[in-house]
Design a protein around this motif. Structure first.
Motif, PDB file in Angstrom:
ATOM      1  N   THR A  86      18.022 -11.101  10.896  1.00 20.05           N
ATOM      2  CA  THR A  86      17.392  -9.919  11.485  1.00 20.05           C
ATOM      3  C   THR A  86      18.169  -8.673  11.064  1.00 20.05           C
ATOM      4  O   THR A  86      17.883  -7.583  11.535  1.00 20.05           O
ATOM      5  CB  THR A  86      17.367 -10.019  13.020  1.00 20.05           C
ATOM      6  N   GLY A  87      19.168  -8.840  10.207  1.00 19.70           N
ATOM      7  CA  GLY A  87      19.868  -7.685   9.645  1.00 19.70           C
ATOM      8  C   GLY A  87      21.358  -7.814   9.501  1.00 19.70           C
ATOM      9  O   GLY A  87      21.911  -7.659   8.415  1.00 19.70           O
ATOM     10  N   PRO A 109      12.405 -11.072   7.973  1.00 25.66           N
ATOM     11  CA  PRO A 109      11.008 -10.844   8.362  1.00 25.66           C
ATOM     12  C   PRO A 109      10.573  -9.434   7.980  1.00 25.66           C
ATOM     13  O   PRO A 109      11.270  -8.464   8.268  1.00 25.66           O
ATOM     14  CB  PRO A 109      11.026 -11.030   9.880  1.00 25.66           C
ATOM     15  N   ALA A 110       9.451  -9.317   7.299  1.00 29.26           N
ATOM     16  CA  ALA A 110       8.986  -8.026   6.787  1.00 29.26           C
ATOM     17  C   ALA A 110       8.801  -7.019   7.911  1.00 29.26           C
ATOM     18  O   ALA A 110       8.182  -7.306   8.930  1.00 29.26           O
ATOM     19  CB  ALA A 110       7.669  -8.203   6.028  1.00 29.26           C
ATOM     20  N   GLY A 111       9.381  -5.833   7.717  1.00 25.98           N
ATOM     21  CA  GLY A 111       9.199  -4.736   8.649  1.00 25.98           C
ATOM     22  C   GLY A 111       9.924  -4.881   9.964  1.00 25.98           C
ATOM     23  O   GLY A 111       9.718  -4.075  10.874  1.00 25.98           O
ATOM     24  N   LYS A 112      10.797  -5.869  10.090  1.00 22.62           N
ATOM     25  CA  LYS A 112      11.459  -6.134  11.371  1.00 22.62           C
ATOM     26  C   LYS A 112      12.969  -5.918  11.324  1.00 22.62           C
ATOM     27  O   LYS A 112      13.665  -6.278  12.272  1.00 22.62           O
ATOM     28  CB  LYS A 112      11.174  -7.578  11.821  1.00 22.62           C
ATOM     29  N   VAL A 113      13.487  -5.371  10.239  1.00 23.23           N
ATOM     30  CA  VAL A 113      14.933  -5.196  10.084  1.00 23.23           C
ATOM     31  C   VAL A 113      15.259  -3.709  10.036  1.00 23.23           C
ATOM     32  O   VAL A 113      14.643  -2.956   9.274  1.00 23.23           O
ATOM     33  CB  VAL A 113      15.448  -5.912   8.819  1.00 23.23           C
ATOM     34  N   ALA A 114      16.229  -3.281  10.847  1.00 19.16           N
ATOM     35  CA  ALA A 114      16.623  -1.873  10.878  1.00 19.16           C
ATOM     36  C   ALA A 114      17.149  -1.427   9.522  1.00 19.16           C
ATOM     37  O   ALA A 114      17.812  -2.181   8.808  1.00 19.16           O
ATOM     38  CB  ALA A 114      17.695  -1.665  11.949  1.00 19.16           C
ATOM     39  N   ALA A 115      16.852  -0.180   9.188  1.00 17.25           N
ATOM     40  CA  ALA A 115      17.184   0.345   7.863  1.00 17.25           C
ATOM     41  C   ALA A 115      18.675   0.264   7.551  1.00 17.25           C
ATOM     42  O   ALA A 115      19.073  -0.047   6.426  1.00 17.25           O
ATOM     43  CB  ALA A 115      16.707   1.793   7.755  1.00 17.25           C
ATOM     44  N   GLN A 130      11.643 -10.408   1.579  1.00 14.37           N
ATOM     45  CA  GLN A 130      10.935 -10.300   2.849  1.00 14.37           C
ATOM     46  C   GLN A 130       9.804 -11.324   2.891  1.00 14.37           C
ATOM     47  O   GLN A 130       9.157 -11.589   1.883  1.00 14.37           O
ATOM     48  CB  GLN A 130      10.339  -8.906   3.023  1.00 14.37           C
ATOM     49  N   ILE A 131       9.595 -11.893   4.068  1.00 15.86           N
ATOM     50  CA  ILE A 131       8.463 -12.803   4.239  1.00 15.86           C
ATOM     51  C   ILE A 131       7.543 -12.261   5.327  1.00 15.86           C
ATOM     52  O   ILE A 131       7.987 -11.552   6.228  1.00 15.86           O
ATOM     53  CB  ILE A 131       8.910 -14.235   4.604  1.00 15.86           C
ATOM     54  N   ASP A 132       6.298 -12.593   5.219  1.00 18.98           N
ATOM     55  CA  ASP A 132       5.320 -12.200   6.225  1.00 18.98           C
ATOM     56  C   ASP A 132       5.368 -13.222   7.357  1.00 18.98           C
ATOM     57  O   ASP A 132       4.510 -14.085   7.487  1.00 18.98           O
ATOM     58  CB  ASP A 132       3.924 -12.136   5.607  1.00 18.98           C
ATOM     59  N   GLY A 133       6.420 -13.105   8.148  1.00 19.98           N
ATOM     60  CA  GLY A 133       6.634 -14.062   9.232  1.00 19.98           C
ATOM     61  C   GLY A 133       7.802 -13.618  10.083  1.00 19.98           C
ATOM     62  O   GLY A 133       8.349 -12.533   9.891  1.00 19.98           O
ATOM     63  N   SER A 134       8.215 -14.462  11.022  1.00 18.61           N
ATOM     64  CA  SER A 134       9.290 -14.130  11.948  1.00 18.61           C
ATOM     65  C   SER A 134      10.647 -14.589  11.422  1.00 18.61           C
ATOM     66  O   SER A 134      10.737 -15.285  10.401  1.00 18.61           O
ATOM     67  CB  SER A 134       9.031 -14.817  13.293  1.00 18.61           C
TER      68      SER A 134
END
Length: 351
Positions: A86-87, A109-115, A130-134
């Motif tokens: 998650t980062g 997980p795509a779009g779920k990790v802080a920059a 990145q994967i389209d998943g959790s």
């Protein structure tokens, strides 16, 4: 004397090959910061200390476990490491792999990790996918990849991760002379709560340092250990603990039970309020790191725990720079004024 990291400091207490070459960035030795103003704001009279793990080399507690995991992987001849993240794990794995001249592959997980966390992994040279998943989907995949190919898994399922992470418990006892009455910390994949309990138990056996009661805190939108079942699509602003099926969940529940403690949840609003409270005392942490404080406040308010006269350590696992967007979104851009003394005086003195 030059500090050389946790393997050098605690090697005889770690279940790792004793002839291992340490891959280190001088991690550990993080401060235990007295926080009386935070304790007062929580509404009880007790001695509160913040174990600020955000001052590790890559900005999170993950470095403790990564030095032992990557050192063992290199010792065993691995040329690459892999993790789901998650980062924070991604940044840490990438840094220690770079230190060891190994390849790092991180699955997020795509779009779920802080920059701030994603930037670290990229800066250290990892292959980021990145994967389209959790996160849980990513972890399932990296386990299968590590079983099929000669690439070392460095998630907290790796037992050498826990060997490094337990040293934070050693440091707390070394600083205080014994274990605190309570330890409060965030719970995501549950490797950290498991390793702290392992460390306190080991030190108590060796040095009779007592055992703390453990308060593990999950985000309400990602609280499988509180609810008693996995969360398929966990959601919380505390990205570091946005995990619906903790890999070390059973060990975490056991640590809470055996310590006569508990695992509870806090809402995003409560977590962000705790983040602000810590910042007001000069300690800026990422949202997940404030979960322990949020949980303490809840349990004090509802009378579940009595901390009067007790000694409490709250573990703050990551630095605020890991997730700066949370803070940036709250405030407008500062005013722009001309470089004029009278104008500045008027603004500063009169608002």
């Amino acid at each position: 004397m030059v500090y050389h990291g946790i393997i050098h400091r605690y090697k005889g207490l770690l279940d790792i090959p004793q002839n291992i070459k340490a891959i280190s960035l001088a991690e550990g030795n993080t401060p235990l910061i007295p926080a009386p103003a935070v304790a007062k704001a929580l509404g009880a009279s007790f001695d509160l200390f913040i174990k600020f793990e955000g001052l590790n080399p890559t900005g999170s507690f993950k470095d403790r476990g990564m030095t032992t995991a990557v050192s063992e992987a290199a010792h065993s001849g691995a040329k690459a490491v892999i993790c789901a993240s998650t980062g924070n794990t991604a940044a840490s794995a990438a840094a220690y792999a770079a230190r060891a001249d190994m390849r790092a592959v991180v699955i997020i997980p795509a779009g779920k990790v802080a920059a701030g966390k994603l930037a670290g992994a990229i800066a250290y040279g990892a292959d980021v996918i990145q994967i389209d998943g959790s996160f849980d989907d990513a972890l399932t995949l990296v386990i299968k990849l590590s079983e099929k190919h000669p690439i070392a898994l460095v998630n907290s399922l790796n037992p050498f991760r826990l060997q490094g992470q337990k040293t934070a418990a050693f440091e707390i006892c070394d600083a205080l002379g014994e274990a605190p009455d309570w330890l409060a910390l965030p719970v995501g994949n549950a490797g950290n709560i498991t390793s702290y309990w392992m460390g306190f138990t080991q030190y108590n056996t060796l040095k009779n340092t007592r055992l703390p009661q453990v308060l593990g805190v999950q985000a309400a939108g990602a609280a499988p250990l509180v609810l008693g079942y996995p969360i398929e699509k966990p959601e919380t602003v505390a990205t570091a603990i946005r995990i619906g099926k903790p890999a070390r969940g059973e060990e975490a529940l056991s640590a809470a039970q055996v310590s006569n403690g508990m695992i509870v949840s806090a809402t995003d609003e409560e977590i962000l309020a705790a983040q602000d409270l810590l910042a007001a005392s000069g300690i800026w942490v990422e949202p997940a790191s404030a979960a322990g404080i949020a949980g303490l406040k809840n349990k004090i308010n509802d009378g579940t725990i009595d901390l009067e006269g007790k000694q409490v350590v709250a573990v703050c696992t990551g630095h605020g720079l890991k997730d700066p967007d949370i803070i940036a979104a709250k405030f407008k851009q500062p005013k722009i004024l001309p470089p004029d003394l009278m104008t500045l005086e008027k603004e500063i003195l009169h608002g």
